[in-house]
Design an enzyme around this catalytic site. Structure first.
Site, PDB file in Angstrom:
ATOM      1  N   ASN A 100       6.893  39.081  52.067  1.00 36.93           N
ATOM      2  CA  ASN A 100       6.543  39.548  50.709  1.00 36.93           C
ATOM      3  C   ASN A 100       5.278  40.394  50.753  1.00 36.93           C
ATOM      4  O   ASN A 100       5.233  41.515  50.256  1.00 36.93           O
ATOM      5  CB  ASN A 100       6.296  38.367  49.768  1.00 36.93           C
ATOM      6  CG  ASN A 100       7.467  37.424  49.709  1.00 36.93           C
ATOM      7  OD1 ASN A 100       8.581  37.835  49.984  1.00 36.93           O
ATOM      8  ND2 ASN A 100       7.223  36.176  49.382  1.00 36.93           N
TER       9      ASN A 100
ATOM     10  N   HIS B 169       4.727  36.207  41.892  1.00 37.54           N
ATOM     11  CA  HIS B 169       4.846  34.787  42.191  1.00 37.54           C
ATOM     12  C   HIS B 169       5.569  34.017  41.101  1.00 37.54           C
ATOM     13  O   HIS B 169       6.166  32.975  41.358  1.00 37.54           O
ATOM     14  CB  HIS B 169       3.475  34.198  42.477  1.00 37.54           C
ATOM     15  CG  HIS B 169       3.008  34.545  43.844  1.00 37.54           C
ATOM     16  ND1 HIS B 169       2.230  35.647  44.109  1.00 37.54           N
ATOM     17  CD2 HIS B 169       3.278  33.974  45.029  1.00 37.54           C
ATOM     18  CE1 HIS B 169       2.022  35.717  45.405  1.00 37.54           C
ATOM     19  NE2 HIS B 169       2.641  34.715  45.986  1.00 37.54           N
TER      20      HIS B 169
ATOM     21  N   CYS C  89       9.233  33.441  56.373  1.00 40.63           N
ATOM     22  CA  CYS C  89       9.201  32.627  55.156  1.00 40.63           C
ATOM     23  C   CYS C  89       9.033  33.450  53.885  1.00 40.63           C
ATOM     24  O   CYS C  89       8.824  32.919  52.819  1.00 40.63           O
ATOM     25  CB  CYS C  89       8.118  31.563  55.239  1.00 40.63           C
ATOM     26  SG  CYS C  89       6.474  32.227  55.469  1.00 40.63           S
TER      27      CYS C  89
HETATM   28  C1  PEP Z   1       4.702  36.202  51.916  1.00 42.71           C
HETATM   29  O1  PEP Z   1       3.753  36.936  51.644  1.00 42.71           O
HETATM   30  O2  PEP Z   1       5.786  36.623  52.349  1.00 42.71           O
HETATM   31  C2  PEP Z   1       4.596  34.746  51.728  1.00 42.71           C
HETATM   32  C3  PEP Z   1       5.547  33.935  52.122  1.00 42.71           C
HETATM   33  O3  PEP Z   1       3.503  34.294  51.068  1.00 42.71           O
HETATM   34  P1  PEP Z   1       3.325  34.371  49.459  1.00 42.71           P
HETATM   35  O4  PEP Z   1       4.634  34.860  48.898  1.00 42.71           O
HETATM   36  O5  PEP Z   1       2.970  33.013  49.001  1.00 42.71           O
HETATM   37  O6  PEP Z   1       2.215  35.345  49.300  1.00 42.71           O
END
Ligand code: PEP
Ligand code: MG
Length: 608
Positions: free
Chosen positions: A491, A216, A539
């Site tokens: 992700n 992150h 996303c």
């Molecule tokens: C994902 O897991 O792709 C997502 C968009 O959420 P995060 O990256 O905040 O876990």
């Protein structure tokens, strides 16, 4: 409390241009002086004597040593990816650290101190590493080289002391506000919450010794559009405060840091930086043009957002809305957890700024690596503990276990929703009953607010789900019966499908959504959304890769949310593609079973 701290002027050996390498996680090139932000010195120990007893302190110390050694081993394994010259030099430094943590004079002295003085492990570590550092500094030197060597030695003791202390206490604190504007931030590690504190107008680039491309922190840095190179072994031993640096994070495989660049090297880098700024300007001109395929279909390009500081960039990029607001960062950095009113104000700022375009607010996705500080503050630190925090109490599971947190957030979002178009998103869903429970709370919250006379939109904002676990993808048709829309989180879907930790530098080469297993799950989810007539978007970070977007369009997806900085390049690709080309790419790619070949296919893809 923290560096950047004044340093004694001292004679140093001549400064020569040399380079370090790491993992580029956010593209760009930048030049500027280094500003080293270290973990603060550990707080002065109010109580030096142990209340736990000698055995318990010894056990804490041994545990901290084991953790420290494990971290060093990880760094050691990364050495294989370095050029020969760097490998030898850096390898020997890591070996010094490892020796210090083994059966060394240092660890013997610490153990003895815990035993004979009944000290807390922290106090014994601090005393001994500092004493050895001072002895090293006080050693007589005759040449600048010897002085430099003594300084290094002292630094090594302090560095190893800090590492053990951090592992003993888990405490870290840094003051980014002290970093001079225009600097390149250099740190051992940057947690997502730290990255959230960075002002992109002030810091030109970020370099860290730890980290990986999909954690992150990396996402935050990309979102803030700050060039960044993470996982740079021995960075803090090689860079000194104020050193002139060139950070070249343009090559995704190899980020290069040039220390003390020669004037020609510096001029060249500045020229490239100017050129890139021009290209970015060109991309900004795309802002007003529609994201339309050459065959006429419109593609929806929205922005992921973590912080209000990103709003101007979102506007500049011409995003058609916010496709994912990660509230765990928004609500994570204040002294105290914002209550319903404070949250409402935060959400309303985004909703109003979107001027009619939708804002998709995801409720807290704490757990795993996210929200540690806040969870500790709320007495819920246990949720991130355990062998596999990513598989533990995370996202919606955690919220359903603590419904008062979810209810406050629902109430704040519902009240803010009067300001514009809003959607509410649930993270880390694995089964229908979780959605049913959340929806029940959502509707009850709305009824309670209405009874109190609070103005809410007539129709409640749609309540959707993240599809980011294989379980959710494989049962997307069932889950869609209970959800108003779906958002593919590539992700986590990649991490959970491939059993590859998205935050681990060690397995970083294995982490890619361009793997047949992940792509099949994406295809299954897209088909389920189509059959159940639910809107679906992507996303995850995959949506920021223009070639991957071509494939995703081929798989039937039409809506993407990404860092604002990626929107121009994705739009450029979209405007060059036809639907037939995307379908053809999909046919080729989905037949490929070898992940490496598959990646090559995508990497070599060019629109006609
Ligand atoms: C994902 O897991 O792709 C997502 C968009 O959420 P995060 O990256 O905040 O876990
Ligand atoms: Mg996720």
């Amino acid at each position: 409390m923290t560096d950047p701290k004044p340093r004694k002027s001292r004679k140093r050996p001549p400064r020569q241009e040399h380079t370090l390498h790491g993992e580029s996680v956010s593209p760009g090139i930048a030049t500027g002086p280094a500003a080293i932000v270290r973990e603060s010195p550990m707080p002065t120990l109010a109580e030096r004597t142990s209340s736990l007893g000698t055995d318990a302190e010894r056990a804490r110390f041994e545990d901290a040593i084991a953790r420290s050694l494990h971290q060093l081993e990880k760094l050691q394994r990364k050495l294989d990816t370095l050029p020969e010259e760097g490998r030898v030099e850096i390898g020997s430094l890591l070996a010094i650290y490892q020796r210090m943590l083994g059966q060394s004079r240092l660890t013997r002295a610490i153990r003895a101190k815990i035993d004979s003085h009944a000290l807390r492990a922290e106090a014994a570590v601090l005393d001994e590493t500092e004493a050895l550092a001072r002895t090293a500094e006080a050693a007589p030197t005759n040449t600048p080289e010897e002085e430099e060597a003594a300084r290094r030695r002292a630094g090594e003791f302090r560095e190893i002391g800090r590492r053990v202390l951090r592992n003993l206490t888990g405490v870290s604190f840094r003051a980014f506000s002290a970093v001079p504007p225009g600097s390149i931030l250099v740190a051992e590690q940057l947690r997502p919450a730290d990255a959230a504190l960075i002002d992109p107008g002030k810091i030109r680039a970020v370099l860290t010794e730890a980290g990986g491309s999909s954690d992150h922190t990396a996402i935050m840095l990309r979102a803030l559009d700050i060039p960044a190179i993470l996982a740079v072994p021995t960075l803090l031993d090689r860079v000194t405060d104020g050193d002139t640096l060139i950070v070249d994070a343009n090559d995704t495989d190899d980020g290069t840091i040039t220390i003390h660049p020669a004037s020609e090297t510096l001029c060249r880098a500045k020229l490239i930086a100017t050129e890139q700024a021009k290209t970015r300007q060109g991309e900004k001109r795309l802002r007003r043009l529609p994201a339309k395929l050459t065959s006429g279909e419109l593609i929806d390009l929205q922005a992921n957002v973590e912080l209000p500081a990103e709003l101007p960039a979102i506007k500049r990029a011409g995003a058609a809305g916010i496709g994912l607001m990660r509230t765990e960062f928004l609500l994570g950095n204040d002294e105290t957890m914002p209550g319903e009113n404070a949250q409402r104000t935060i959400y309303a700022e985004f909703i109003e700024a979107m001027a009619g375009n939708p804002t998709t607010i995801r409720v807290l996705d704490w757990g795993g690596e996210k929200g540690r500080e806040r969870l500790a503050q709320l007495g819920m630190a246990h949720t991130t503990e355990g062998e596999n925090p990513a598989l533990g109490l995370r996202g919606l599971r955690l919220l359903l276990r603590h419904p008062h947190i979810l209810e406050t957030q629902f109430a704040a979002i519902l009240r803010a929703a009067i300001a514009g178009s809003v959607r509410v998103l649930l993270p880390m869903v694995t089964s229908a009953h979780e959605i049913i429970q959340a929806r029940d709370l959502y509707e009850r919250t709305a009824r309670r607010l209405r009874r109190k006379g609070v103005a809410l939109p007539e129709a409640l904002p749609p309540l959707g789900i993240m599809v980011e676990t294989p379980a959710a993808a494989l049962t997307a048709d069932t889950l869609a019966q209970h959800a108003d829309f779906l958002a593919l989180g590539t992700n986590d879907l990649t991490m959970y499908t491939l059993a590859v930790d998205r935050a681990s530098a060690e397995v970083a080469p294995l982490y890619t959504p361009l793997h047949p297993a992940v792509l099949r799950l994406i295809g299954t989810t897209a088909n389920a959304a189509m059959r159940t007539q639910r809107p679906i978007s992507v996303c995850g970070e995959m949506a920021a890769d223009p070639r991957a977007v071509a494939l995703l369009i081929g798989l039937g997806l039409r809506s993407f949310s990404m860092s604002a900085s990626a929107i121009p390049r994705v739009k450029k690709m979209v405007r060059a593609l036809s639907l037939e080309q995307c379908a053809q790419l999909r046919r080729q790619v989905m037949l490929e079973t070898d992940p490496a070949e598959l990646r090559t296919l995508i990497r070599n893809f060019k629109p006609d």
